[in-house]
Design a protein around this motif. Structure first.
Motif, short mmCIF file in Angstrom:
data_model
loop_
_atom_site.label_atom_id
_atom_site.label_comp_id
_atom_site.label_asym_id
_atom_site.label_seq_id
_atom_site.Cartn_x
_atom_site.Cartn_y
_atom_site.Cartn_z
N ILE A 62 69.82 8.71 -30.69
CA ILE A 62 70.97 9.46 -30.19
C ILE A 62 72.14 8.48 -30.08
O ILE A 62 71.98 7.35 -29.62
N THR A 63 73.31 8.90 -30.52
CA THR A 63 74.51 8.05 -30.46
C THR A 63 75.58 8.74 -29.62
O THR A 63 75.95 9.88 -29.90
N ASP A 64 76.06 8.05 -28.60
CA ASP A 64 77.18 8.54 -27.81
C ASP A 64 78.47 7.98 -28.41
O ASP A 64 78.57 6.78 -28.66
N ILE A 65 79.44 8.87 -28.60
CA ILE A 65 80.73 8.47 -29.17
C ILE A 65 81.80 8.79 -28.13
O ILE A 65 81.93 9.92 -27.69
N SER A 66 82.53 7.75 -27.71
CA SER A 66 83.55 7.95 -26.67
C SER A 66 84.78 7.12 -27.00
O SER A 66 84.79 6.34 -27.96
N TYR A 67 85.79 7.28 -26.16
CA TYR A 67 87.06 6.55 -26.35
C TYR A 67 87.39 5.78 -25.08
O TYR A 67 87.40 6.34 -23.99
#
Length: 144
Positions: A62-67
């Protein structure tokens, strides 16, 4: 005794010509560098996105993508991998909602909004759930 050297007038003329040439060249080279930074950013984002898809589909990660607004970076974070992609200053981030790419490559649809200051365009990165990909839509916001 006559010495062969530059006179003060000749030096001023040469410096004036060099200054004029620099005034013409520097803005163009700055813009070229900013365009190169933008191209690098979009390429890195695409590569990291595809890499996250491969990791999720082949390894079930699972990959979390955030800014990170403070550092102006998009962060891809999975169990064994973390990558920060810096957003160049010629691109303004209007909205990026955090997303999670699931172990099957699925990701919730969303729209991330950017402003390309160089080309006067609004860029919408539309995340699509089918296949976990995205597409970029460009809209001209004003002209010079």
């Amino acid at each position: 005794m006559k010495r062969s050297a530059f006179t003060m007038v000749e030096m001023i003329i040469v410096l004036g010509i060099i200054s004029f040439m620099l005034i013409l060249v520097i803005p163009k080279s700055t813009r070229t560098f900013q365009e190169w930074q933008q191209k690098q950013f979009w390429n890195e984002l695409k590569q990291e996105w595809q890499l996250s898809q491969v990791r999720s589909q082949n390894h079930g990660e699972i990959t979390d993508i955030s800014y990170d607004q403070q550092d102006r970076a998009i962060i891809f974070c999975s169990k064994n991998h973390q990558r920060r992609i810096n957003v160049p200053y010629s691109i303004r981030v209007r909205e990026i909602k955090p997303r999670t790419m699931l172990s099957n490559g699925y990701i919730q649809p969303a729209t991330w909004s950017f402003i390309d200051v160089l080309n006067h365009e609004e860029l919408d990165l539309k995340i699509q759930m089918a296949g976990g990909g995205y597409r970029i839509e460009k809209k001209r916001i004003y002209s010079e």
